[in-house]
Design a protein around this motif. Structure first.
Motif, mmCIF file in Angstrom:
data_model
loop_
_atom_site.group_PDB
_atom_site.id
_atom_site.type_symbol
_atom_site.label_atom_id
_atom_site.label_comp_id
_atom_site.label_asym_id
_atom_site.label_seq_id
_atom_site.Cartn_x
_atom_site.Cartn_y
_atom_site.Cartn_z
ATOM 1 N N VAL A 115 17.024 39.858 31.037
ATOM 2 C CA VAL A 115 18.095 40.793 31.409
ATOM 3 C C VAL A 115 19.220 39.988 32.027
ATOM 4 O O VAL A 115 18.995 39.217 32.981
ATOM 5 C CB VAL A 115 17.585 41.856 32.400
ATOM 6 C CG1 VAL A 115 18.712 42.774 32.837
ATOM 7 C CG2 VAL A 115 16.462 42.664 31.763
ATOM 8 N N SER A 116 20.414 40.130 31.458
ATOM 9 C CA SER A 116 21.553 39.357 31.939
ATOM 10 C C SER A 116 21.940 39.819 33.342
ATOM 11 O O SER A 116 22.057 41.008 33.631
ATOM 12 C CB SER A 116 22.748 39.531 30.990
ATOM 13 O OG SER A 116 23.882 38.864 31.497
ATOM 14 N N LEU A 117 22.123 38.821 34.191
ATOM 15 C CA LEU A 117 22.555 39.102 35.559
ATOM 16 C C LEU A 117 24.056 38.923 35.719
ATOM 17 O O LEU A 117 24.688 39.609 36.523
ATOM 18 C CB LEU A 117 21.834 38.156 36.538
ATOM 19 C CG LEU A 117 20.306 38.270 36.589
ATOM 20 C CD1 LEU A 117 19.731 37.186 37.493
ATOM 21 C CD2 LEU A 117 19.887 39.643 37.088
ATOM 22 N N GLY A 118 24.670 38.005 34.956
ATOM 23 C CA GLY A 118 26.101 37.739 35.059
ATOM 24 C C GLY A 118 26.410 36.405 34.430
ATOM 25 O O GLY A 118 25.525 35.693 33.944
ATOM 26 N N PHE A 144 16.248 32.181 33.658
ATOM 27 C CA PHE A 144 16.786 31.082 32.857
ATOM 28 C C PHE A 144 18.285 31.284 32.736
ATOM 29 O O PHE A 144 18.839 32.338 33.122
ATOM 30 C CB PHE A 144 16.110 31.009 31.483
ATOM 31 C CG PHE A 144 16.360 32.203 30.601
ATOM 32 C CD1 PHE A 144 17.456 32.249 29.733
ATOM 33 C CD2 PHE A 144 15.480 33.282 30.623
ATOM 34 C CE1 PHE A 144 17.665 33.355 28.912
ATOM 35 C CE2 PHE A 144 15.699 34.384 29.819
ATOM 36 C CZ PHE A 144 16.799 34.430 28.963
ATOM 37 N N CYS A 145 18.979 30.243 32.191
ATOM 38 C CA CYS A 145 20.424 30.330 31.999
ATOM 39 C C CYS A 145 20.802 29.706 30.664
ATOM 40 O O CYS A 145 20.001 28.966 30.076
ATOM 41 C CB CYS A 145 21.175 29.652 33.155
ATOM 42 S SG CYS A 145 20.939 27.865 33.246
ATOM 43 N N GLU A 146 22.027 29.978 30.204
ATOM 44 C CA GLU A 146 22.560 29.423 28.959
ATOM 45 C C GLU A 146 23.912 28.780 29.237
ATOM 46 O O GLU A 146 24.681 29.242 30.089
ATOM 47 C CB GLU A 146 22.716 30.508 27.904
ATOM 48 C CG GLU A 146 21.397 31.075 27.390
ATOM 49 C CD GLU A 146 21.581 32.176 26.360
ATOM 50 O OE1 GLU A 146 20.601 32.507 25.677
ATOM 51 O OE2 GLU A 146 22.714 32.709 26.263
ATOM 52 N N ALA A 147 24.178 27.650 28.486
ATOM 53 C CA ALA A 147 25.452 26.937 28.596
ATOM 54 C C ALA A 147 26.068 26.841 27.202
ATOM 55 O O ALA A 147 25.362 26.604 26.221
ATOM 56 C CB ALA A 147 25.239 25.547 29.194
#
Length: 979
Positions: free
Chosen positions: A513-516, A541-544
């Protein structure tokens, strides 16, 4: 005896090691062990022996030194001991041990054993002893069975022959006979030689002396050595020689090499060689000096070369040569008798190697070459990039070329990016060089190169290169204020790609679920903050993304810790009360808190122990209770987020009472009627309140409570009834405990005794026997009675039964007067009333008429009293009752039909008795007869309380005293003592 062989420590001098002149002993025969009765001749040798001088001999035996002298150098001995000799101008020899043995079998060995020598060992039996078999042992193992000969030969002794030897023989009766032991150590005849040279770096043409140094053992003075010298594999000289020296008159460079020598005995049995010694012959080398120095030769300068030929005899000729790299030999430039060679103007064409050759009539001497490089400063280099362009991608391969158009070789090229050195390359053949590499993200920036040949660096122009880098896989970092994430903390989620050209867009996710999202213009990462609750536990997790493709980080798990709440401590006992010996469970539990939770238990701030709860459901701690466990308890809970303490819980551990101890406390050593006695009962252990009960003959007499613990007391005012066994019981609700039984004996003080005079007739006369009877009506035995006549002690007597005692008197005229008695049972003496005794027959006595009157009155009263007593005792029998009378004072009381008269002995019927029942001290005497109801009791157990019996009857008869009017009878009170 053990034979030890020792080596001499020697110093090297001229071919052989020289020692101080030391004497040496030789034996004949050569054995160190012989039979008693045999002789051994000792010979003392020295380097400079003078036969005219005397020899001193020394013998040590049993710590005693015996000294003697001989005119010659021989000495014949036949006694065991350690021997030494000393010749004139020599040092004393080494000790030589000799044994003259009484044994049946001996092992004989020489004094010294040297390498490669032939050695004989003899197993020798006494002449009168026959041995069937003789075996020689080495190191406890059979070496050989000596059958035909008693000797054993070692042909060429070596180190393998070292060891401990002995013989064992067998007699005819199969008994074993053992010899002495000999330890053999094979010595070197001489050590390996050492080659020494007068110089190991001689100059060409000089002389060198070689010396082969070793030392022959003084025990072998007759052995001769010879020597041989070598260089590498070549022999020097004609062969073996007796001299240890070898001289080389002139040595040249071709004579350089490794030298060594050999030494051997004349019979060639022992041969040894030295280590190799390197000799390097130094050549005469001319020295070239250059002005200016070779490193400072620049274009346009004058160059001066000087050839120095010190040590070479003249006249000399100097030739100068220049050597080129492609040519093996040099080209001659100049020949002259002068040692200088000048070049007026130098250019870079003069680069190369120069050397000189100095020649005289005998030889030519070549100098070492000297390199001359004419220095030309480098020009500014040019940096170029291929393939051309200012923007490239990561992974592309590029080539940087740096070139200086002028400058002396070698030239050092250096490549820089943003002032950081990347590569350093030396150019020795060409004035250009290249630096090739594959691009990475770090390769973006400004590039330049420098060129330097030692005359000053030159830098190129700057070249800009931009490398576009796709984002790498980002790294997600969770940053909490503390080591662990706790509810209420602000958690920072930081996402950063290590590589990637900016700008980069970062997106944050929790369980997909995207947080921002956040953009990073500099490419240094982005952050996202969360206020943590318990629901925020999970995977993040995160994406770049910088337009070259999306990269996702690894998932990071987050566990949000919940601090523990205040725990609750519960005490669980087997029963309603905690009692010593119970197992008490202390249970501590926090309602909230992330596991694991560590629970710590305390008693009065002292830690009892700890227990970890992996599930967080609380923990328990068991205690085996003792009295010391009473007090306050609490627990602490800790899951790493702070310690929480429970409320204190008070625990009172009840201790069952122990067996109490009963103590009787009186004012004196013995308990006496009328004393106040304290009965004190106390249990050594037991929780209060404690109820104490006191018992007399198993009958409860009272109780007392101790609210605060300790003991309790109960007071008694003692009477005779209080004698007996006493005990007490203690009870605090956890069981009753009883004390040991204690016996209390109450002692009754004696009462005033009654003195009775018993005579055979009414009127006492001289010659009569009168009985004085003294008896106390009350008192605990034993009782001591004493009789007094006119206050003078007549006699004393002890009554152990408590009954009275008597004293018989054969009357004389002196016995008239007053009599009294005294009773004492240790509680204070009591004295009777005085009784007067008058004896007739005295001159002028008036006692006759008085006695006659008294006797008549007494007889009348006694008759009346007897009739009244019989009547009184007969009435109760008519009504079914027993007569009440006192049987305690008369042993014949067992006969109920015979009345007892207190003051009349049973053996005198109707006889007058003198008694002290005279309360008014007048002339009236009363006779008292008393009968009592109740059972017969012994006099020792007499109870004064019985005097209060209202059924008692007292009968008095009155006798009128002489010369007085007869008074009326008087009735005594019931409390009056019985008389």
């Amino acid at each position: 005896m053990m034979l030890w062989v020792s080596l001499l420590v020697l110093a090297p001098v001229s071919g052989q090691f020289a020692t101080e002149q030391k004497s040496v002993i030789f034996l004949h025969p050569p054995w160190t062990t012989v039979f008693q009765g045999e002789n051994v001749t000792l010979t003392c040798k020295a380097f400079h022996f003078d036969a005219s001088k005397k020899i001193k001999w020394y013998r040590w035996y049993l710590l005693e030194e015996i000294q003697s002298e001989t005119s010659g150098n021989t000495h014949e001995v036949h006694e065991s001991g350690d021997y030494r000799c000393q010749a004139q101008d020599s040092l004393p020899s080494n000790h030589v041990g000799l044994i003259f043995s009484p044994a049946n079998l001996i092992l004989q060995a020489p004094l010294d054993v040297f390498e490669n020598e032939s050695v004989i060992l003899r197993c020798r039996a006494k002449a009168n002893r026959v041995l069937n078999t003789i075996k020689l042992y080495k190191n406890e193992k059979v070496l050989e069975v000596l059958e035909k000969s008693s000797e054993f030969h070692i042909h060429q002794a070596s180190l393998k022959d070292n060891g401990k030897y002995h013989c064992i023989g067998v007699k005819e009766d199969d008994q074993l006979v053992s010899s002495n032991s000999v330890k053999i150590e094979v010595q070197e005849l001489f050590p390996s030689p050492v080659l020494r040279a007068s110089s190991t770096q001689p100059t060409e043409g000089g002389a060198v002396t070689l010396t082969c140094e070793t030392q022959l053992s003084p025990q072998r003075p007759d052995v001769q050595l010879q020597f041989h010298f070598f260089r590498d594999r070549w022999r020097l000289g004609s062969g073996w020689r007796s001299s240890p020296e070898f001289k080389i008159p002139a040595i040249w460079r071709e004579d350089s090499g490794f030298y060594w020598c050999q030494a051997q005995s004349m019979n060639s049995s022992v041969q040894k060689q030295s280590q190799r010694l390197q000799i390097q012959v130094k050549k005469v080398v001319p020295d070239i000096r250059i002005y200016p120095r070779p490193k400072l030769v620049f274009e346009g300068q004058e160059l001066v070369l000087i050839c120095s030929v010190n040590g070479v005899p003249g006249p000399i000729t100097v030739s100068w040569y220049r050597k080129f790299k492609k040519l093996r030999t040099g080209r001659k430039l100049h020949t002259s008798s002068e040692t200088e060679f000048k070049i007026p103007v130098v250019t870079n064409s003069y680069d190369g190697e120069y050397y000189c050759v100095a020649s005289n009539s005998r030889s030519s001497f070549h100098s070492d070459p000297v390199t001359i490089n004419v220095k030309v400063p480098v020009s500014q280099p040019v940096l170029t990039l291929s393939p051309p362009g200012t923007q490239t991608l990561v992974g592309d391969e590029v080539n940087f070329d740096c070139e200086a158009q002028r400058g002396s070789l070698p030239i050092w090229y250096q490549f820089f990016r943003e002032g950081v050195l990347l590569k350093k390359i030396e150019a020795t053949l060409w004035r250009t060089t290249s630096y090739r590499f594959s691009l990475t993200a770090e390769h973006s920036g400004n590039y330049y190169c420098t060129a330097d040949n030692g005359l000053g660096p030159q830098s190129s122009e700057t070249l800009r290169l931009s490398v576009i880098v796709p984002v790498s896989r980002p790294v997600l970092t969770l940053r909490a204020p503390g080591a662990q994430a706790v509810v209420g903390d602000v958690m920072e989620l930081h996402c950063e790609a290590r590589r990637g050209s900016p700008p980069i867009l970062y997106q944050f996710y929790h369980e997909d679920v995207s947080l921002g999202s956040s953009s990073s213009p500099s490419g240094r990462g982005a952050s996202f903050n969360l206020l943590l609750t318990a629901e925020h536990s999970g995977n993040y997790f995160c994406e770049a993304n910088n337009g070259q493709g999306v990269q996702r980080s690894d998932a990071v798990s987050l566990s949000v810790r919940v601090p523990v709440s205040r725990p609750v401590l519960t005490l669980r006992a087997p029963g309603a009360q905690a009692v010593v010996g119970d197992v008490m469970e202390l249970h501590c539990e926090a309602r909230r808190g992330s596991p694991p939770i560590l629970y710590q238990f305390y008693h009065e701030d002292v830690s009892l122990g700890s227990s970890s709860s992996p599930s967080g459901r609380g923990a328990s701690f068991n205690l085996l209770l003792t009295a010391e466990h009473s007090g306050n308890y609490f627990c602490e809970a800790n899951n790493g987020q702070g310690v929480q303490r429970s409320d204190a819980v008070s625990l009172s551990v009840r201790v069952p009472v122990s067996h109490p101890v009963l103590t009787l406390r009186a004012s004196r050593a013995q308990a006496v009627v009328g004393d106040m006695v304290e009965l004190h009962c106390e249990a050594g252990r037991g929780s209060p309140p404690i109820l104490y009960q006191f018992y007399h003959k198993d009958v409860a007499v009272g109780s007392s409570s101790a609210p605060l613990g300790g003991g309790a007391s109960f007071n008694l005012s003692l009477t005779m009834k209080h004698s007996g066994n006493y005990s007490c019981k203690a009870d605090n609700g956890l069981g009753v405990q009883q004390s040991e039984v204690m016996l209390l004996s109450v002692i009754v003080p004696v009462s005033h005794p009654i003195l009775t005079l018993r005579a055979p007739r009414a009127q006492a006369m001289v010659g009569d026997v009168v009985e004085l009877h003294c008896e106390a009506q009350r008192g605990s035995p034993p009782i001591l009675y004493q009789f007094y006549h006119k206050n003078v002690t007549l006699e004393s007597s002890m009554s152990h039964s408590g009954q009275g005692v008597s004293l018989n008197l054969s009357l004389t005229a002196n016995h008239s007067g007053t009599y009294s008695c005294e009773a004492d049972n240790g509680l204070g003496p009591q004295r009777s009333e005085a009784v007067t005794l008058s004896i007739t027959g005295l001159t002028g006595s008036r006692s006759g008429p008085v006695a006659t009157g008294v006797t008549g009155g007494l007889l009348s009263m006694m008759g009346l009293a007897a009739v009244a007593l019989l009547f009184y005792c007969w009435l109760p029998r008519k009504t079914g009752e027993k007569p009440t009378f006192d049987s305690s004072r008369n042993p014949s009381a067992s006969d109920p039909q015979e009345p007892t008269y207190h003051n009349v002995p049973s053996w005198i019927e109707l006889q007058p008795v003198y008694s002290n029942v005279n309360p008014n001290r007048g002339d009236v005497v009363y006779s008292e007869v008393r009968c009592m109801k109740g059972e017969n009791k012994p006099a020792a157990a007499y109870d004064p309380e019985l005097l209060k019996n209202t059924d008692s009857c007292v009968i008095y008869s009155q006798v009128k005293g002489a010369y007085t009017a007869a008074p009326k009878p008087q009735l005594l009170a019931a409390s009056t003592p019985h008389r």
